[in-house]
Design a protein around this motif. Structure first.
Motif, PDB file in Angstrom:
ATOM      1  N   LEU A  83       0.854  -1.190   0.000  1.00  0.00           N
ATOM      2  CA  LEU A  83       0.000   0.000   0.000  1.00  0.00           C
ATOM      3  C   LEU A  83       0.889   1.239   0.000  1.00  0.00           C
ATOM      4  N   THR A  84       0.596   2.163  -0.888  1.00  0.00           N
ATOM      5  CA  THR A  84       1.438   3.357  -1.026  1.00  0.00           C
ATOM      6  C   THR A  84       0.538   4.564  -1.226  1.00  0.00           C
ATOM      7  N   PRO A  85       0.745   5.640  -0.454  1.00  0.00           N
ATOM      8  CA  PRO A  85      -0.128   6.808  -0.629  1.00  0.00           C
ATOM      9  C   PRO A  85       0.157   7.524  -1.952  1.00  0.00           C
ATOM     10  N   PHE A 113      -3.427  -0.043  -9.335  1.00  0.00           N
ATOM     11  CA  PHE A 113      -4.664  -0.362  -8.632  1.00  0.00           C
ATOM     12  C   PHE A 113      -4.863   0.680  -7.534  1.00  0.00           C
ATOM     13  N   GLU A 114      -6.035   1.287  -7.540  1.00  0.00           N
ATOM     14  CA  GLU A 114      -6.302   2.353  -6.572  1.00  0.00           C
ATOM     15  C   GLU A 114      -7.128   1.820  -5.411  1.00  0.00           C
ATOM     16  N   THR A 115      -6.905   2.368  -4.236  1.00  0.00           N
ATOM     17  CA  THR A 115      -7.739   2.014  -3.084  1.00  0.00           C
ATOM     18  C   THR A 115      -7.744   3.179  -2.099  1.00  0.00           C
ATOM     19  N   GLN A 116      -8.513   3.048  -1.036  1.00  0.00           N
ATOM     20  CA  GLN A 116      -8.571   4.081   0.002  1.00  0.00           C
ATOM     21  C   GLN A 116      -7.953   3.514   1.267  1.00  0.00           C
ATOM     22  N   ILE A 117      -7.052   4.256   1.888  1.00  0.00           N
ATOM     23  CA  ILE A 117      -6.465   3.806   3.143  1.00  0.00           C
ATOM     24  C   ILE A 117      -7.150   4.544   4.277  1.00  0.00           C
ATOM     25  N   LEU A 152      -1.641   0.275  -4.949  1.00  0.00           N
ATOM     26  CA  LEU A 152      -0.731  -0.831  -4.753  1.00  0.00           C
ATOM     27  C   LEU A 152       0.526  -0.516  -5.545  1.00  0.00           C
ATOM     28  N   PHE A 209       2.189  -4.689  -8.490  1.00  0.00           N
ATOM     29  CA  PHE A 209       0.860  -4.818  -9.083  1.00  0.00           C
ATOM     30  C   PHE A 209       0.723  -3.893 -10.283  1.00  0.00           C
ATOM     31  N   ASN A 252      -2.288  -3.073 -13.256  1.00  0.00           N
ATOM     32  CA  ASN A 252      -3.634  -3.385 -13.726  1.00  0.00           C
ATOM     33  C   ASN A 252      -3.660  -3.409 -15.260  1.00  0.00           C
TER      34      ASN A 252
END
Lengths: 708, 708
Positions: free
Chosen positions: A133-135, A251-255, A265, A299, A301
């Protein structure tokens, strides 16, 4: 060579001519020469291709065609023996995601152990483990948020999405195929509503061939225009396509629960090393040069991944970041690799379509083909590593990036390319990232990511300096003093040294006109004179040198290496087409020894001997598996050939009498017969690769009597 | 024990009393007894706590207080020597994400190597590597999409988010602290606009204490009511809070460019094993029982992680899934662990607040405290593994889950709990997941995840069966035939056997009334009679048994184990408070040997001897580091004590004369002096843990003369 000469070439000569003809076209295109100039090269390439095809068809007719590598058979074996499987297969799977079963998992563990031994231990590297996980802020600085993208196009009606370059390739190949069929009088079936295939003029065929050879060069508007000009449509529906747009591959996500940290990622492990640079340097007692290393997932996509294990959305990387003084890129251990001969395909050789040259690393660095010793050292070490794990040297080369394909951060880059049925594939990159990343992170965060070198002798410098004359400066400029000061500090470089040229200009102007007018960051103009600032030459003793290190980065795609190793290791026994084998080296093989009783009928009689062998092997650290199933001994050997198990220890009826067992080697299928302790001792040496089967076979008599 | 007796207890007795008093309150609350019934237990607990506090204060006054574990000092050391660091620290960091520097990375590698040796190799497990990215459908089936969540509340004005149970804990502790301060006449500072702290009645204090002990029990409406009743507000702003809602702890992302695959980062590695069950069984030649194993990352988007390395958002897990016939949960190697004595804290002992009991695993299984041999086998093996890597046995226990805390899939569960300054922390779970997951995935996908067992002797069954009478059934029901057939198949269980009771009912009704009316899935009613279906008793020979295996799952949180090991290994030399040491076992220590020249002044003289030691150690496979910096020999030893390096080899002036070197052990700081080859041989045995320093110190004379 004229086209007429082609028929006189032997097969190897023809293959070389094909490679050269393709490279020539690529090189010309990279130079952006005119269509007329490149045409003869294209003509020649097509002629060579035609000759290759003619010969293959002739050989097929004559029955003399060499047995081709059968990828479908390999893929079937990999699935059947659970080397790999599509992830979530019972849910239908998702392209580009694979699970490793026990054999591939063990193979990967052994490759990684060899990697840690060859690099981390041998070179005293500092291994780190950073998060996946990376901001966003970190990847914004590194350039990935803005630039880590491929072009995609959309079917305007169905919304189906295609990777633009892959689609062009697919469509043009289809058109060329259809054309060829039509010309040979074959019918081409087309689904209802789709455009009829057409015969192509020679000119069009030539253009398609050239585009296919140079597809990487089309970006931005060039790509948009290409798609329009070629009238590319969605292949299934025939619908129109949207203009190509860039799709970010992360790949995007919310931390965290509030969504305040947009994150991704990581697409590479490298950034984690860089962010920890200060801690690593301190851990290394401030000694330079040194390297950090990391093994972990990355990762990407991918828009529509094909090519099996070679293009996946989640993969294991092993990355090294070697930090070096930009003014001293020599390597203390370069002497150890100076004489290693490596097939190098330099950028200039590619531009001339000359093919790779075998050259010693020493010579390559001396001649400036490889930029510096440190880069050369790693090029050699990467090459040696790949040989060590069993990559076929005939299908391995180190290729330099040409200027137009270099990553945005790299100043020089060499790829280890491995050849397989998918062509030459990049498996390791070795880039000189210069000071790009450390400088960027430092600028963004204000953290100084530099090395302080205490100079053996202080250096006396004599340089212009600018001084702000307080209190007059503050009194005169009042609340604007800050913004003007910031403007003046802009004349300093990263190492806090004043720009000599700019200061001279400023000084001369004040001396000539009495004052100088400058525009600060607030957009306002300010007049400066010699009551506000002074510019003088000063002599100083400097005993510390500050510098941002350069980074040499060997970066390994472990999954790609693993797949290529599978292709290079796979063969089918000549005497038995049903029997596939992986010829893994003993040190890398997933399992080292099969332990079998000769038959299942007297299971209890054999059991204590089997246990004795297994416990002796375990003590010796030799991974082994017992197969006491009801299958015939031949079948059990064959099953382990398919897993690449290099040795088998068989307990038979003679064991019951004299305590000896047989030791069988996988590729030769030869056996020797010795006591359990001798066999276990030999196996330990064989698996540690401190001896070879050839040496063992010379020392011990062959055993041939055993009948099944 | 009455409260008055407390003063007569020794320190150990008092600590035991505290533990028991806390457990008693928890047990009563779990039984949901009335407030009146639990009150005496709460009173007693408060009395014990008061006595503990009184003694601590007295000891402080007397100067006899034992040196307390200083977590701040440990944390500082871990940061300073780059064991760990907050990820992206130069960007400000993000809670719950940490990087491992070289010492922790090596420590983790060594723990994982020990784990693979202890479990995977020793038990012939099938290691797999599955993807982190997981599509929603899989996690929907496993229950994670619906149930893997914690409660959070939101500040209605600022939108700040808190984990509900953690917030209650924080606020109540604050109120209790404030109350105590007010009662002792101290002033409590409160920021402007915040509510003034108030003194609490004894009744209220008691209630708060009880809530804190039993916070886990509040879910759903109970939790909502609790927050309202306690008038909990946002601690910084004093604003009102939203009602608690469940927040799913999985990180969400999109797989592929079109957003058609909603996916998550896996919260555990287990699901990947289950989806591959059929392939694993086949790979194991259909033999049962067997186990799969996997090491990899898992991800949990904690609402507001604290507790350092114990509660993180990304972590390494090592999981085993052991597949077993539900009717034969014996374990073939149970005999090997039968006599292992383990501190077991069973559910019933917890209900009685009796504390853990040391019991042999054999006895525990015989008495039914542990449900079956396989579960017992793994409880023992987990315990042995944790001891092997260096966990303090006095701070390790196996605790059984009570019924109200069991995961939704588990039928029995034992946690390995390790005590540290954070309390008793779950570090390994060992759950019997029954057939939950395999059954759920099978139902969802239609893939049969079962084992076929060929019976030694066929079984003759005599059971009711339902037959559909074609062609009449089809002719009569026409397009509805399918829906009625599906309805009737609903009377079969998972193993395709008919439900005897239901069929009897159906049969009797048809016989009594001539027909039966049923409601199918389309909501319509259908009349069935004996011309459409027949229900008869049939005798059958069955030679194969189908079953869904049960799964015993030992699941290791590697990061938690690593942190607890750091606490258990950390100490400060009694003679020198500046000198911190990690007493890692040689097999686990990040680095095994420090190699040092006694001084830097004659560097070139020592160099060849240093090289000789290093190359001999490398050949022997002993990881080592040279420190030839200018620091004093004592400083260099101390630096390596801080990294837990167990041994040091020193080259000194005597080496130049006779080729001997000294070997120093970290904890005793004693040395011996022998030839390089003897020392390297001893180190190899020490690091492989085939001998101990105590044994070495007995065999070789102590060396004391060396002066620095």
């Amino acid at each position: 060579m004229t086209t007429a000469d082609l028929t006189t070439l032997d097969q190897a000569g023809l293959e070389a001519a094909l490679q050269k003809a393709g490279d020539t076209v690529k090189a010309l295109k990279a130079k952006k020469v005119s269509k007329e100039e490149v045409q003869p090269a294209v003509d020649h390439l097509l002629a060579v291709k035609a000759e290759v095809k003619r010969r293959a068809e002739q050989a097929q007719k004559d029955g003399t065609a060499p047995k081709e590598f059968d990828r479908a058979a390999l893929d079937a074996l990999l699935a059947q023996r659970f080397f790999v499987a599509p992830s979530f297969q019972i849910y239908g799977g998702i392209a580009g995601l694979y699970d490793y079963g026990p054999p591939a998992c063990a193979l990967q563990n052994n490759i990684l152990a060899a990697w840690r031994h060859h690099f981390v231990l041998e070179e005293d590297m500092l291994e780190v483990e950073c998060t996946n996980l990376t901001p966003e802020s970190v990847l914004k600085t590194s350039g990935h948020v803005d630039r880590f993208a491929d072009y995609m196009v959309k079917d305007v009606k169905t919304g189906d999405i295609f990777r633009a370059d892959h689609l062009v390739k697919q469509v043009l190949k289809q058109r060329l195929d259809d054309d060829q069929k039509l010309k040979s009088g074959l019918k081409v079936k087309v689904a209802k509503g789709k455009p009829q295939p057409v015969q192509l003029d020679k000119e069009v065929r030539d253009e398609y061939d050239m585009i296919l050879e140079t597809l990487d060069n089309y970006v931005g508007e060039d790509l948009t225009n290409l798609l329009k000009r070629l009238e590319i449509r969605a292949p299934e529906t025939g619908n129109e396509l949207s203009e190509p747009v860039l799709f970010n591959l992360m790949f995007e996500t919310q931390i965290g629960p509030t969504g305040q940290f947009r994150g991704f990622l990581r697409p590479e492990t490298a950034q984690g090393h860089f962010l920890n640079f200060k801690k690593l340097l301190e851990f290394n007692n401030d000694k330079m040069p040194f390297a950090s290393a990391s093994v972990g997932k990355s990762f990407r996509n991918e828009i529509s991944p094909r090519q099996g294990l070679l293009r996946v959305r989640e993969f294991t990387m092993a990355e090294i970041e070697h930090y070096v003084d930009p003014t001293k890129k020599d390597h203390p251990r370069f002497g150890e690799v100076r004489n290693v001969v490596v097939p190098l395909y330099s950028a200039s050789a590619q531009a001339e379509a000359a093919g790779p040259t075998k050259l010693s690393i020493g010579e390559a660095v001396d001649k400036g083909i490889i930029n510096n010793q440190t880069l050369g050292y790693f090029v050699a070490r990467i090459y040696l590593f790949l040989l060590r794990i069993g990559i076929d040297p005939a299908r391995l080369r180190m290729r330099q990036h040409m200027a137009n394909e270099m990553a945005h951060y790299a100043t020089d880059c060499w790829d280890a390319e491995i050849q397989s049925s998918y062509g030459w594939i990049e498996c390791v990159g070795c880039a000189d990232r210069s000071a790009y990343d450390l400088t960027a992170h430092s600028k963004r965060t204000g953290e100084r990511l530099t090395v302080q070198e205490r100079l053996a002798e202080p250096i006396v410098t004599n340089a212009l300096e600018l001084d702000i004359l307080q209190p007059n400066f503050g009194k005169t400029l009042k609340k604007n003093a800050k913004v003007v000061e910031t403007y003046l500090n802009g004349f300093k470089n990263e190492d806090e040294e004043w720009n000599e040229k700019e200061l001279t200009k400023l000084d001369e102007e004040i001396k000539a006109k009495g004052s100088v007018t400058v525009t600060a960051a607030d957009g306002n103009q300010y007049e400066l004179n010699s009551t506000l600032i002074s510019i003088t030459r000063k002599t100083k003793k400097v005993s510390v040198r500050n510098y941002v290190p350069n980074v040499i980065e060997p970066s390994f795609g472990i999954g790609r290496i693993l797949y290529q190793l599978l292709e290079h290791s796979y063969y089918v026994r000549q005497d038995d087409e049903q029997r596939a084998v992986f010829k893994f080296r003993p040190g890398i093989a997933p399992n080292k020894a099969l332990v079998v009783p000769i038959s299942q009928s007297d299971r209890e009689t054999f059991e204590p001997h089997i246990k004795q062998v297994v416990s002796a092997l375990r003590r010796a650290g030799v991974a082994n598996k017992v197969d006491n199933s009801g299958a015939s001994i031949g079948r059990r050997y064959a099953r382990n050939d398919e897993l690449g198990t290099p040795f088998a220890v068989t307990v038979d009826f003679q064991t019951l009498k004299d305590g000896t067992v047989t030791l069988r080697e996988r590729d030769s299928t030869k056996q020797i017969r010795e006591s359990i302790s001798t066999v276990v001792g030999l196996l330990k040496e064989l698996v540690e690769e401190s001896t070879t089967w050839e040496a063992v076979a010379k020392m011990y008599p062959e055993f041939v009597a055993q009948e099944v």
